[in-house]
Design an enzyme around this catalytic site. Structure first.
Site, short mmCIF file in Angstrom:
data_model
loop_
_atom_site.label_atom_id
_atom_site.label_comp_id
_atom_site.label_asym_id
_atom_site.label_seq_id
_atom_site.Cartn_x
_atom_site.Cartn_y
_atom_site.Cartn_z
NE ARG A 69 -3.10 -0.12 3.15
CZ ARG A 69 -2.59 0.33 4.31
NH1 ARG A 69 -2.22 1.58 4.41
NH2 ARG A 69 -2.45 -0.48 5.34
CG ASP A 191 -10.09 16.96 -14.29
OD1 ASP A 191 -9.44 16.46 -15.24
OD2 ASP A 191 -11.03 16.36 -13.73
CE LYS A 216 -13.02 8.98 -18.03
NZ LYS A 216 -13.34 10.24 -17.36
#
Ligand SMILES: *Cc1c(COP(=O)(O)O)cnc(C)c1O
Length: 394
Positions: A69, A191, A216
């Site tokens: 992690r 963004d 994307k």
């Protein structure tokens, strides 16, 4: 109409060929070169060209990582490639939303976040939830209006920007917005999912943080869900790494490898898809069934001049409205064969969607607005299919 095509291609080439000034320190390779070369293992006899997919939850004790992690060599390879393209320090997350949530987690309890009145619906939903519980205070403004932004920014901790916006393709004057925010002592996160670093690098324009839904364009093949943050200052990345580790918003090593594999052709995909998008936007503008086209590459688009000033291309997302509203738009989306009716965007395949079919979408988005994610298929095939669906519904 086809006059937009050379512009878009040219712009993308300029962007990918960008280098630092001679004499301004060591020459930076162009973005196209970085996309191919960054994040490779060290060379040596029989060393592999590609990073390994490291599948482990635990490491032998004694090192700085220790546990799955906290770090993974495949994440690191992807992160160094994204960092090279965006010119900052990068971290990979489980999804774009996990990256966005981590940035919002850096905001002190009760501090003010300034956000656009329309933006990606997931971001808006999360901001609304955080404001509803009192975790943050939310101020919403039309961030594409620099005067409105300047008036709203005093007392703000973080300004959230998206440019071009999802799904309205509104362009924010990033240098001006960032200057207003910094003058008021606010940090700025952008963004950059729609533009990609190939056509826009917000950290170079002064932003503090960039986020991507790497699901994307960075991945580009609709086969992985992943997000990234890129920070101007390494201490921001350290903070975000702590948040990622404790919240557990870690990406899978396989997904990290897939995104890095996709990144190798980012410049080619964005150039080809942008050229297709410019051509289709021009043709849609003259279509009798279409009432409005939103694409910053069109000379008549309200964001054209700003986009031309701060981007080196116009991207490959186009939005348009059809006469007949929601019902007509739904028929268009159901009527194509090559275009895939689906959410998500940024893949090699062309997709389309009526965005208001989602309840979480901003009411500012017209009911009949269709968002196109233009892919890299043959543009005449794309046009024939779209034109056929439009004719059948009008
Ligand atoms: C899809 C998207 C996101 C969310 O990313 P996920 O990878 O789906 O979590 C954030 N911002 C924009 C602009 C997007 O299009």
């Amino acid at each position: 109409m086809p006059q937009e095509t050379p512009d878009a291609l040219e712009g993308t080439r300029e962007g990918t060929a960008e280098r630092s000034e001679p004499g301004a320190g060591p020459t930076q390779p162009a973005l196209a070169t970085l996309a191919v070369t960054a994040g490779r293992p060290a060379p040596g006899p029989d060393a592999p060209l590609n990073p390994q997919i490291v599948l482990t939850s635990t490491y032998h004790a004694g090192g700085p990582v220790g546990y799955g992690r906290h770090g993974n060599p495949t994440w690191s390879a992807l992160e160094s490639a994204v960092a090279a393209l965006e010119h900052g320090s990068a971290l990979a997350f489980a999804s774009g939303m996990a990256a966005i949530a981590a940035v919002l987690e850096t905001v002190p309890v009760g501090a003010v976040v300034l956000a656009p009145t329309h933006a990606y619906s997931g971001t808006r939903a999360l901001l609304g939830e955080l404001a509803g519980s009192g975790r943050i205070r939310l101020r919403e403004v039309d961030v594409s209006d620099p005067d409105a932004l300047a008036g709203a920014v005093p007392g703000v901790e973080l300004v959230w920007l998206e440019s071009p916006t999802n799904p309205m393709l509104t362009v924010v004057d990033l240098p001006r917005a960032i200057a207003h925010a910094h003058r008021a002592g606010a940090r700025v996160a952008v963004d950059n999912t729609f533009a990609t670093p190939m056509v826009q690098r917000p950290l170079e324009l002064g932003a503090d943080l960039v986020v991507h839904s790497a699901t994307k364009y960075l991945s580009g093949h609709s086969d992985a869900v992943l997000g990234v943050t890129v920070a101007a200052r390494p201490e921001q990345t350290e903070r975000l790494a702590g948040i990622r580790a404790l919240r557990g918003a870690v990406p899978g090593p396989v997904e990290s490898w897939l995104v890095l594999r996709g990144l190798r052709t980012l410049h080619l995909r964005v150039a080809a898809a942008s050229a297709n998008a410019a051509e289709l936007a021009g043709r849609l503008s003259g279509h009798p069934a279409v009432t409005r086209v939103r694409y910053p590459g069109l000379p008549g688009d309200p964001g054209h001049a700003r986009a031309a000033a701060q981007m080196s291309g116009f991207g490959a997302i186009v939005a348009f409205e059809v006469s007949g509203g929601a019902a007509a738009a739904d028929r268009v989306c159901a009527g194509t064969r090559l275009w895939v009716a689906a959410t998500s965007l940024g893949g090699v395949e062309s997709t389309l969607e009526r965005r208001r079919r989602w309840a979480a979408e901003s009411p500012e988005v017209p009911e009949g607005l269709i968002r196109l994610s233009v892919g890299v298929e043959d543009v005449e095939d794309l046009w024939a299919d779209l034109d056929g669906a439009l004719r059948a519904t009008s």
